[in-house]
Each structure stands twice: as C-alpha cells, then as structure tokens.
Design an enzyme around this catalytic site. Structure first.
Site, PDB file in Angstrom:
ATOM      1  N   HIS A 105      -8.401  36.549   0.875  1.00  0.00           N
ATOM      2  CA  HIS A 105      -7.899  36.560  -0.503  1.00  0.00           C
ATOM      3  C   HIS A 105      -7.249  35.130  -1.286  1.00  0.00           C
ATOM      4  O   HIS A 105      -7.580  34.694  -2.458  1.00  0.00           O
ATOM      5  CB  HIS A 105      -6.884  37.288  -0.507  1.00  0.00           C
ATOM      6  CG  HIS A 105      -5.339  37.119  -2.182  1.00  0.00           C
ATOM      7  ND1 HIS A 105      -5.464  37.986  -3.060  1.00  0.00           N
ATOM      8  CD2 HIS A 105      -4.092  37.169  -1.689  1.00  0.00           C
ATOM      9  CE1 HIS A 105      -4.555  37.334  -4.091  1.00  0.00           C
ATOM     10  NE2 HIS A 105      -3.834  36.610  -2.852  1.00  0.00           N
ATOM     11  N   GLN A 145      -9.364  32.196   0.027  1.00  0.00           N
ATOM     12  CA  GLN A 145     -10.566  32.360  -0.573  1.00  0.00           C
ATOM     13  C   GLN A 145     -10.857  31.814  -2.501  1.00  0.00           C
ATOM     14  O   GLN A 145     -10.914  31.993  -3.646  1.00  0.00           O
ATOM     15  CB  GLN A 145     -11.919  32.018   0.012  1.00  0.00           C
ATOM     16  CG  GLN A 145     -11.081  31.380   1.220  1.00  0.00           C
ATOM     17  CD  GLN A 145     -11.336  29.868   1.642  1.00  0.00           C
ATOM     18  OE1 GLN A 145     -12.737  29.423   0.727  1.00  0.00           O
ATOM     19  NE2 GLN A 145     -10.139  29.922   1.351  1.00  0.00           N
ATOM     20  N   HIS A 162      -8.588  33.798  -4.874  1.00  0.00           N
ATOM     21  CA  HIS A 162      -7.553  33.342  -6.032  1.00  0.00           C
ATOM     22  C   HIS A 162      -7.721  31.600  -5.806  1.00  0.00           C
ATOM     23  O   HIS A 162      -8.228  31.442  -7.177  1.00  0.00           O
ATOM     24  CB  HIS A 162      -6.019  32.765  -5.142  1.00  0.00           C
ATOM     25  CG  HIS A 162      -4.750  32.743  -5.607  1.00  0.00           C
ATOM     26  ND1 HIS A 162      -4.080  33.674  -6.452  1.00  0.00           N
ATOM     27  CD2 HIS A 162      -3.698  31.962  -5.401  1.00  0.00           C
ATOM     28  CE1 HIS A 162      -3.547  33.339  -6.918  1.00  0.00           C
ATOM     29  NE2 HIS A 162      -3.005  32.571  -5.835  1.00  0.00           N
TER      30      HIS A 162
END
Length: 101
Positions: A76, A78, A80
């Site tokens: 998540h 990465q 984001h």
C-alpha cells in the site's frame, strides 16, 4: 510492529503530505496565486523526497541481501507513493497551464 511496517507508515505519511501539498498548489494556481503554488510544489517535493528516502533504504537493504518481509501495508505504501509522485508531476503541469493563461 516490525521495521518494515514502520518504514511503510513513514512512506505513507510523507507521500500523503506531498500529495496534499500538490493538490493545494493546484488550487492556489487556479486562484492565480502562483507564488503560493510554487511554495506548495516545493513542499510537495520535499515531502516526497523524504518518502523516497525510506523507499531507497528498503531497496538498499534488499540489494545487500537483507530481504524484507513484504506485507500489504508495504505494498500500500508503494502504491501511495507512486500516486503521490504522479499527482505532483501533474500539478506542475496544471500550474504551468494556469500560469500561461
């Protein structure tokens, strides 16, 4: 909480800050406040640099044979970060479009 999860949360934090600053920069440019838009874009860059620093740390550890336990939070983070970087890049373009009007 393990080290990987802590790093993932740092990436999420700084990426989120960067994305928010980039979105604020677009709004400032839309209102014709280019000085503030430029400041916000600079802030976005600084925050994303911090997030990228944490990502780089993970990559260096991996390259040194210190394999990371990949978890959903890391994935998540990465996602984001990549989205925040894209928003910042697009914000720069939007600001230039508004500036040229």
């Amino acid at each position: 909480m393990d080290n990987i999860t802590e790093i993932a949360f740092q990436i999420i934090l700084y990426a989120g800050n960067g994305r928010s600053s980039a979105m604020e920069a677009i709004q400032d440019a839309k209102e014709g406040n280019f000085e503030e838009a430029d400041k916000k874009i600079a802030e976005a860059g600084e925050e994303l640099t911090k997030a990228h620093g944490f990502q780089t740390k993970l990559l260096q550890e991996e390259a040194n044979g210190e394999a990371a336990n990949v978890n959903v939070i890391l994935i998540h983070s990465q996602d984001h970060l990549m989205n925040a970087m894209t928003v910042r890049d697009l914000a720069v373009e939007f600001i230039e479009i508004y500036r040229s009007k």
